[in-house]
Write an enzyme that holds these catalytic residues in place. Structure first.
Site, PDB file in Angstrom:
ATOM      1  N   HIS A  65       0.824  -1.214   0.000  1.00  0.00           N
ATOM      2  CA  HIS A  65       0.000   0.000   0.000  1.00  0.00           C
ATOM      3  C   HIS A  65       0.858   1.264   0.000  1.00  0.00           C
ATOM      4  CE1 HIS A  65      -4.289   0.516  -0.082  1.00  0.00           C
ATOM      5  NE2 HIS A  65      -4.214   1.569   0.700  1.00  0.00           N
TER       6      HIS A  65
ATOM      7  N   TYR B 286      -4.416  13.729   0.301  1.00  0.00           N
ATOM      8  CA  TYR B 286      -3.106  13.944  -0.318  1.00  0.00           C
ATOM      9  C   TYR B 286      -2.804  15.422  -0.523  1.00  0.00           C
ATOM     10  CZ  TYR B 286      -3.209   8.950  -0.998  1.00  0.00           C
ATOM     11  OH  TYR B 286      -3.271   7.603  -0.769  1.00  0.00           O
TER      12      TYR B 286
END
Length: 301
Positions: free
Chosen positions: A245, A280
Site C-alpha cells: 500500500h 493527499y
C-alpha cells in the site's frame, strides 16, 4: 433469532447484495462476533433483536479501555452498525440500536511514503538475473505507476491488460471496475516478464489467466507480495515501514505534488468520494510548508 445464524446470514447478504470480497466479509463478521461474545458474556441469553443502545455503548466503553487503536475501534463500530442496518433492512428488528452509536474521531494520517529515489533503490535491489526478478520488477513497477491495491495486483488477468493502448482494467472494492493507465517503465518490464519468463512457466490448471504467478504456476498471493517487498526493503537499506500500500500512497503523493488534477487522481485510485483523495492535498500542504521554512530566508532557524 441466534447470533450464529444471523451473522452467517449477514455474511451472505454482504456477498450477494453488497458484492464485497471475502476479506471484507470476514472482517465484518469478526467485528460482529466480538460484540456478540461480549453481550453473551455480560448479558446472558440476549438475542440480536433484544439489543439496546446502552448495551452497545457499554461494549464500546470497554473497547476503549483496551489497548486497541482508535482506527480499529472505529472499524469495529462500523461493522456493528452495518450488521444492525442489515437486520433493519431484512425487517428482523423494528428499531436500530446502533443508529446513535458514536465512533472515536480519527485524525486522518497517512503511513510512510517513499521518495522517488527510494523507489529507485528498491527497484535496483531486485536481482534481475533470476526469473522471479523479472516478475518482481514488473510487479513493483505496476504497484507504483498505477497505484494498485495489492488485491487488485494479484487478481490481474492477461485479458485485463490492453497493451496496445497502455491501460489496465482493474476490479476494485465492491467489484467496481476502472481503467488505469500503465507507466512506460511498468509497461516495459511487464512485457519482458510476460514474453520472456511467464511464457515458459508450467501454469497450474485454473490459473492460466492470472498475470503474476509463483514458482508453482499459481496466482501469486497477497502474503507473498508482502514478503517480497519486506525482503527488498531490507536489502535496499530503507528504514521505513513499507508495504504494498506504500506504493499506492507514494503514487498518489507524487502525482499531487507534481500538480496533477485531483479528479484524475481520484479516478486512477478508484476512490468513491473525492474527500478520500483530498488527504493527499493536506500532505502536499505540509510538504510546501516544510519547503518554505527550510529554504526561505528569514524562516530558517
Amino acid at each position: 433469532m441466534t447470533w450464529e445464524k444471523e451473522i452467517r446470514a449477514f455474511g451472505y447478504y454482504l456477498k450477494i447484495e453488497r458484492s464485497l470480497q471475502d476479506n471484507s466479509i470476514l472482517a465484518y463478521r469478526q467485528d460482529v462476533e466480538k460484540v456478540a461474545a461480549y453481550l453473551e458474556k455480560n448479558f446472558p441469553d440476549i438475542a440480536p433483536e433484544q439489543v439496546q443502545l446502552y448495551h452497545l455503548r457499554q461494549f464500546v466503553n470497554d473497547l476503549a479501555g483496551l489497548n486497541i487503536s482508535e482506527f480499529s475501534q472505529a472499524r469495529i463500530i462500523s461493522g456493528i452498525k452495518a450488521f444492525f442496518k442489515y437486520l433493519m433492512y431484512e425487517d428482523k428488528i423494528l428499531d436500530n440500536p446502533a443508529l446513535l452509536l458514536e465512533a472515536p474521531k480519527l485524525t486522518r494520517t497517512l503511513p510512510d511514503t517513499l521518495s522517488y529515489i527510494e523507489i529507485e533503490k528498491l527497484l535496483e535491489a531486485i536481482p534481475m538475473g533470476e526469473p522471479e526478478g523479472h516478475r518482481n520488477r514488473a510487479m513493483l513497477e505496476m504497484l507504483y505507476s498505477s497505484g494498485l491495491r495489492v488485491s487488485e495486483l494479484t487478481h490481474l488477468k492477461t485479458s485485463h491488460y490492453y497493451q496496445d493502448i497502455g491501460f489496465l482494467r482493474v476490479t476494485g472494492k465492491g467489484n467496481k471496475e476502472r481503467l488505469v493507465p500503465v507507466g512506460k517503465s511498468a509497461a516495459k518490464y511487464l512485457r519482458l516478464y510476460l514474453e520472456e519468463v511467464r511464457v515458459h512457466q508450467n501454469i497450474a490448471k485454473g490459473h492460466e489467466e492470472y498475470i503474476f504467478l509463483n514458482r508453482r504456476g499459481k496466482k501469486l498471493s497477497r502474503v507473498m507480495v508482502f514478503l517480497i517487498i519486506k525482503k527488498l526493503v531490507k536489502e535496499a537499506g530503507i528504514q521505513k515501514n513499507v508495504s504494498p500500500h506504500t506504493f499506492r500512497h507514494s503514487f498518489a503523493t507524487h502525482l499531487v505534488e507534481g500538480g496533477a488534477d485531483l479528479r484524475a487522481v481520484q479516478e486512477m485510485l478508484g476512490h468513491e468520494s473525492i474527500t478520500t483523495t483530498e488527504i493527499y492535498t493536506h500532505l502536499d500542504r505540509d510538504y510546501l510548508r516544510q519547503v518554505l521554512n527550510e529554504f526561505l530566508p528569514g524562516n530558517k532557524n
